[in-house]
Scaffold this motif. Structure first.
Motif, PDB file in Angstrom:
ATOM      1  N   PHE A   1       0.489  13.373  -9.769  1.00  0.00           N
ATOM      2  CA  PHE A   1       0.798  14.745  -9.354  1.00  0.00           C
ATOM      3  C   PHE A   1       2.278  15.095  -9.358  1.00  0.00           C
ATOM      4  N   GLY A   2       3.159  14.103  -9.420  1.00  0.00           N
ATOM      5  CA  GLY A   2       4.575  14.402  -9.419  1.00  0.00           C
ATOM      6  C   GLY A   2       5.320  13.647  -8.329  1.00  0.00           C
ATOM      7  N   VAL A   3       6.639  13.779  -8.345  1.00  0.00           N
ATOM      8  CA  VAL A   3       7.496  13.003  -7.440  1.00  0.00           C
ATOM      9  C   VAL A   3       7.256  13.368  -5.979  1.00  0.00           C
TER      10      VAL A   3
ATOM     11  N   ILE B   1       5.883  11.163  -2.789  1.00  0.00           N
ATOM     12  CA  ILE B   1       6.666  10.887  -1.592  1.00  0.00           C
ATOM     13  C   ILE B   1       5.901  11.301  -0.337  1.00  0.00           C
ATOM     14  N   ALA B   2       5.260  12.472  -0.392  1.00  0.00           N
ATOM     15  CA  ALA B   2       4.512  12.961   0.771  1.00  0.00           C
ATOM     16  C   ALA B   2       3.347  12.038   1.103  1.00  0.00           C
ATOM     17  N   ALA B   3       2.628  11.580   0.070  1.00  0.00           N
ATOM     18  CA  ALA B   3       1.490  10.684   0.296  1.00  0.00           C
ATOM     19  C   ALA B   3       1.952   9.363   0.902  1.00  0.00           C
ATOM     20  N   ALA B   4       3.034   8.801   0.357  1.00  0.00           N
ATOM     21  CA  ALA B   4       3.554   7.544   0.893  1.00  0.00           C
ATOM     22  C   ALA B   4       4.039   7.711   2.325  1.00  0.00           C
ATOM     23  N   ALA B   5       4.638   8.867   2.634  1.00  0.00           N
ATOM     24  CA  ALA B   5       5.112   9.112   4.000  1.00  0.00           C
ATOM     25  C   ALA B   5       3.944   9.166   4.974  1.00  0.00           C
TER      26      ALA B   5
ATOM     27  N   LEU C   1      -5.776  20.063  -4.769  1.00  0.00           N
ATOM     28  CA  LEU C   1      -5.778  18.937  -5.691  1.00  0.00           C
ATOM     29  C   LEU C   1      -6.893  19.069  -6.725  1.00  0.00           C
ATOM     30  N   CYS C   2      -8.087  19.441  -6.275  1.00  0.00           N
ATOM     31  CA  CYS C   2      -9.222  19.551  -7.206  1.00  0.00           C
ATOM     32  C   CYS C   2      -9.025  20.700  -8.189  1.00  0.00           C
ATOM     33  N   ARG C   3      -8.392  21.773  -7.753  1.00  0.00           N
ATOM     34  CA  ARG C   3      -8.134  22.896  -8.662  1.00  0.00           C
ATOM     35  C   ARG C   3      -7.046  22.549  -9.665  1.00  0.00           C
TER      36      ARG C   3
ATOM     37  N   LEU D   1       0.829  -1.199   0.000  1.00  0.00           N
ATOM     38  CA  LEU D   1       0.000   0.000   0.000  1.00  0.00           C
ATOM     39  C   LEU D   1       0.868   1.257   0.000  1.00  0.00           C
ATOM     40  N   VAL D   2       1.938   1.258   0.793  1.00  0.00           N
ATOM     41  CA  VAL D   2       2.849   2.406   0.818  1.00  0.00           C
ATOM     42  C   VAL D   2       3.494   2.603  -0.545  1.00  0.00           C
ATOM     43  N   LEU D   3       4.002   1.521  -1.140  1.00  0.00           N
ATOM     44  CA  LEU D   3       4.644   1.612  -2.453  1.00  0.00           C
ATOM     45  C   LEU D   3       3.646   2.052  -3.524  1.00  0.00           C
ATOM     46  N   SER D   4       2.450   1.487  -3.485  1.00  0.00           N
ATOM     47  CA  SER D   4       1.430   1.833  -4.480  1.00  0.00           C
ATOM     48  C   SER D   4       0.998   3.289  -4.348  1.00  0.00           C
ATOM     49  N   THR D   5       0.880   3.758  -3.114  1.00  0.00           N
ATOM     50  CA  THR D   5       0.508   5.153  -2.892  1.00  0.00           C
ATOM     51  C   THR D   5       1.549   6.089  -3.493  1.00  0.00           C
ATOM     52  N   HIS D   6       2.818   5.743  -3.319  1.00  0.00           N
ATOM     53  CA  HIS D   6       3.883   6.560  -3.902  1.00  0.00           C
ATOM     54  C   HIS D   6       3.800   6.554  -5.424  1.00  0.00           C
ATOM     55  N   LEU D   7       3.623   5.387  -6.013  1.00  0.00           N
ATOM     56  CA  LEU D   7       3.582   5.288  -7.473  1.00  0.00           C
ATOM     57  C   LEU D   7       2.389   6.040  -8.053  1.00  0.00           C
ATOM     58  N   VAL D   8       1.235   5.887  -7.408  1.00  0.00           N
ATOM     59  CA  VAL D   8       0.037   6.574  -7.898  1.00  0.00           C
ATOM     60  C   VAL D   8       0.182   8.082  -7.733  1.00  0.00           C
ATOM     61  N   GLY D   9       0.647   8.524  -6.554  1.00  0.00           N
ATOM     62  CA  GLY D   9       0.841   9.953  -6.337  1.00  0.00           C
ATOM     63  C   GLY D   9       1.848  10.556  -7.295  1.00  0.00           C
ATOM     64  N   ARG D  10       2.929   9.822  -7.574  1.00  0.00           N
ATOM     65  CA  ARG D  10       3.941  10.329  -8.506  1.00  0.00           C
ATOM     66  C   ARG D  10       3.398  10.411  -9.922  1.00  0.00           C
ATOM     67  N   ARG D  11       2.605   9.416 -10.323  1.00  0.00           N
ATOM     68  CA  ARG D  11       2.052   9.410 -11.674  1.00  0.00           C
ATOM     69  C   ARG D  11       1.024  10.516 -11.861  1.00  0.00           C
TER      70      ARG D  11
END
Length: 205
Positions: free
Chosen positions: A25-27, A31-35, A194-196, A13-23
């Motif tokens: 919104f950016g790197v 990283i912040a979401a995974a943290a 995020l929505c904007r 879940l942590v790894l997937s959250t990072h990958l989805v967030g990076r794809r």
């Protein structure tokens, strides 16, 4: 150990959250979401349970990704949309089998999103999706496959530990606030930002 699968799903879940967030919104957002996920008291504790919660959380994220890839990407091929849609339906079936909160959280969110987009674009796939849900629900009620009493009973049928806190509707919010006191200010601001920045991905998150 019987808890080992839950720990594995928690790490995924942590790894997937990072990958989805990076794809999406950016790197750094990834990283912040995974943290946040990795230090969340609730997510860490459920990853230590001999229960299905961490798998449910992973499947829930997978449903959002599959929906986005299958229905919201303008450059997707028909074969790719079909493959992602099938994967999303499989994950939805798994998630519903794991926990009734799947429809409680995912259903209203998508219905509101589809309704807003359908109002903006009456002749679009969003109108078709709303019509499909309405027809499926009507057929379920008419055939007896779905009954209001059964749905209400499922919503009311909570685990013993949740029943002990049934009157505390802000239980999870309080648990988050204990770990992250600044969340009350940051979360609403982040949701608006995020929505904007990206209406589709911001709403899904």
């Amino acid at each position: 150990s019987a808890r080992f699968p839950s720990a594995i799903f928690g790490v995924l879940l942590v790894l997937s959250t990072h990958l989805v967030g990076r794809r999406w919104f950016g790197v750094w957002p990834g990283i912040a979401a995974a943290a946040l996920v990795s230090v969340s008291p609730l997510l860490v504790s459920t990853a230590r349970f001999c229960r299905m919660y961490s798998l449910f959380q992973l499947a829930y994220l997978g449903i959002l990704v599959a929906y986005e890839r299958g229905w919201e990407r303008p450059d997707g091929s028909m074969r790719g949309r079909l493959a992602w849609s099938i994967l999303g339906l499989l994950l939805l079936t798994l998630s519903m089998h794991l926990h009734d909160l799947t429809l409680v959280g995912l259903g209203p969110s998508l219905l509101v999103y589809w309704a807003v987009r359908a109002a903006q674009q009456p002749r679009s796939r969003y109108s078709l999706l709303l019509l499909s849900v309405a027809v499926a629900g009507l057929l379920g009620l008419v055939s007896g496959a779905i009954t209001i009493s059964a749905v209400w009973q499922q919503v009311r049928d909570v685990p013993i530990w949740a029943g002990q806190h049934e009157s505390e509707i802000w239980l999870y919010a309080k648990q988050w606030a204990l770990a992250f006191p600044w969340l009350w200010l940051v979360a609403p601001a982040a949701a608006v930002w995020l929505c904007r920045r990206d209406r589709v991905h911001g709403w899904l998150l």
